[in-house]
Structures are given as C-alpha cells and as structure tokens.
Scaffold this active site. Structure first.
Site, PDB file in Angstrom:
ATOM      1  CE  LYS A  45     -31.777  34.740  29.848  1.00  0.00           C
ATOM      2  NZ  LYS A  45     -32.884  34.002  29.231  1.00  0.00           N
ATOM      3  CD  GLU A 102     -25.836  45.507  26.629  1.00  0.00           C
ATOM      4  OE1 GLU A 102     -25.702  44.275  26.686  1.00  0.00           O
ATOM      5  OE2 GLU A 102     -26.872  46.092  26.976  1.00  0.00           O
ATOM      6  CG  ASP A 103     -26.280  42.341  23.587  1.00  0.00           C
ATOM      7  OD1 ASP A 103     -26.450  43.511  23.998  1.00  0.00           O
ATOM      8  OD2 ASP A 103     -27.198  41.493  23.617  1.00  0.00           O
ATOM      9  CG  ASP A 106     -31.676  49.730  19.580  1.00  0.00           C
ATOM     10  OD1 ASP A 106     -31.417  49.611  18.383  1.00  0.00           O
ATOM     11  OD2 ASP A 106     -32.835  49.853  20.021  1.00  0.00           O
ATOM     12  CG  PHE A 155     -34.096  42.274  15.124  1.00  0.00           C
ATOM     13  CD1 PHE A 155     -34.247  42.972  16.314  1.00  0.00           C
ATOM     14  CD2 PHE A 155     -34.030  40.895  15.157  1.00  0.00           C
ATOM     15  CE1 PHE A 155     -34.340  42.297  17.514  1.00  0.00           C
ATOM     16  CE2 PHE A 155     -34.124  40.217  16.362  1.00  0.00           C
ATOM     17  CZ  PHE A 155     -34.277  40.913  17.535  1.00  0.00           C
ATOM     18  CB  VAL A 156     -28.186  41.731  14.235  1.00  0.00           C
ATOM     19  CG1 VAL A 156     -27.999  42.535  12.958  1.00  0.00           C
ATOM     20  CG2 VAL A 156     -27.893  42.609  15.454  1.00  0.00           C
ATOM     21  CG  ASP A 162     -32.840  37.415  22.629  1.00  0.00           C
ATOM     22  OD1 ASP A 162     -32.269  38.505  22.839  1.00  0.00           O
ATOM     23  OD2 ASP A 162     -34.016  37.179  22.984  1.00  0.00           O
ATOM     24  NE  ARG A 168     -30.489  34.968  25.037  1.00  0.00           N
ATOM     25  CZ  ARG A 168     -30.688  36.269  25.204  1.00  0.00           C
ATOM     26  NH1 ARG A 168     -29.782  37.131  24.777  1.00  0.00           N
ATOM     27  NH2 ARG A 168     -31.780  36.720  25.761  1.00  0.00           N
TER      28      ARG A 168
END
Ligand code: IMP
Ligand code: MG
Length: 183
Positions: A45, A102-103, A106, A155-156, A162, A168
């Site tokens: 999502k 993609e968000d 990593d 970590f964002v 999320d 989100r």
C-alpha cells in the site's frame, strides 16, 4: 482533538519538497518514456500517495496497475522469496513498458524480485522508481532507475510509509518520536 502529526515531529521530507521531487521525477519520466507504452505499477500500500502525485504530473498517456507483495530474506540466498498477495491480471505484457512505483528501497529484495517476476511474465521492459532510497541498507546488488531522495538509515513513516499500518496518511515523511525516545 487527536493530531497524528504530533507523533511524528521530525520532518525528513516536507510536503513542499515532495511536490518538488514528484514534479522533477515526472518530467524526467515523461521525457524518457516518449514513444513507449508506459504502465505505472504501484506497489500497495506504501506507494499510494506517491503514485497518485506522480501519475498526475506525467504528461504521457499511461496505464495503471497495482501489485501487493511482501519479501522474505532467505539467509545467504541473494534474492530470498517474494510473496505475491495480488498479481497483475492482464495478458499481452510483451507490449508493456513497466515503471514500478515503490515507496522506499531498503535491502533491495522487493524491487529486484519484482523486476525478475515481470521479466519472467514476458514484459517488454521494466524500470523502477522509488521515492526514498536507503543505500546503506542494501543487501542485494540493485540500483533503481529513478530515486526521489536518498536518506540515512532512519525508520521513516508518512506519505504512504507505515509503522504497524499507522501514519501512512501523513502528508510528509518523518521520523516517529518513538525512534528518539527508545535511544
Ligand atoms: P526491501 O525489500 O528491503 O528493499 O524493502 C522495502 C520495503 O520495506 C518497503 O516497501 C517498505 O514497505 C519497507 N520499509 C523499508 N524501510 C522502511 C521504513 O523506514 N519505514 C517504513 N517501511 C519501510
Ligand atoms: Mg512497502
């Protein structure tokens, strides 16, 4: 009144900067995909706000598709396993020039496996676009074609990203307060 932005006070990418980033990416994508059959493939999502902004700034005709996946690392195997929760339901991929949206990248597992998956299905071409890149976290050798912004290993959350399905909907990318409180 509850205000979720109170829980994410450290802003890493503001709404204004996101606007600048998506404008620049969309311009480049519109130039590069001229004459192709661009299919924007959003990864659910996390990519929803980014996909929504970028699609409205791309000037070429483009089709939309979505997939939902999760990746699991498998020890020393370089690419691990891709679990597909929702696949694209269409034929004729030999006429499609995919751009995966993609968000964040990593370890690189999700995007590298998605590219492999689409190539196996017979896609004409597959490129990747990620809003954020944490290059220091890479576990597989993978370089996205379009990157909005490189960030350090924090970590964002927000703008699609999320923590446990929360945050989100924030209009910016930030570091949640608990990251600092737990240090
Ligand atoms: P990769 O397969 O390790 O490259 O993982 C990418 C996925 O991990 C993204 O699609 C996100 O769902 C998740 N992810 C990685 N870093 C973060 C983060 O800082 N915040 C939220 N989700 C993250
Ligand atoms: Mg994700």
């Amino acid at each position: 009144m509850i205000n979720i932005s109170e829980e994410v006070k450290h802003v890493l990418v503001s709404a204004e900067e996101l606007d600048t980033i998506t404008t620049a990416l969309a311009k480049k994508i519109s130039e590069d995909f001229e004459g192709k059959n661009l299919v924007l493939l959003g990864i659910l999502k996390g990519s929803v706000p980014f996909m929504s902004d970028i699609m409205r700034k791309i000037t070429l005709p483009a089709e939309l598709e979505f997939m939902k996946v999760s990746s699991y690392g498998a020890g020393t195997v370089s690419t691990g396993n891709l679990k597909i929760h929702l696949d694209i339901l269409r034929d004729g991929l030999e006429n499609c020039d995919f751009l995966i949206i993609e968000d964040i990248i990593d370890s690189g597992r999700t995007l590298s496996m998605l590219v492999e998956h689409l190539n196996k299905k017979g896609a004409r071409s597959v490129k990747t676009c990620t809003l954020l890149d944490k290059p220091s976290r890479r576990e597989v050798n993978f370089t996205p074609d379009y990157v909005g912004k490189e960030i350090p290993d924090y970590f964002v959350v927000g703008y699609g990203l999320d923590f446990d399905e929360k945050y989100r909907t924030l209009p910016y990318v930030g570091i949640p307060n608990f990251v600092f409180e737990n240090k």
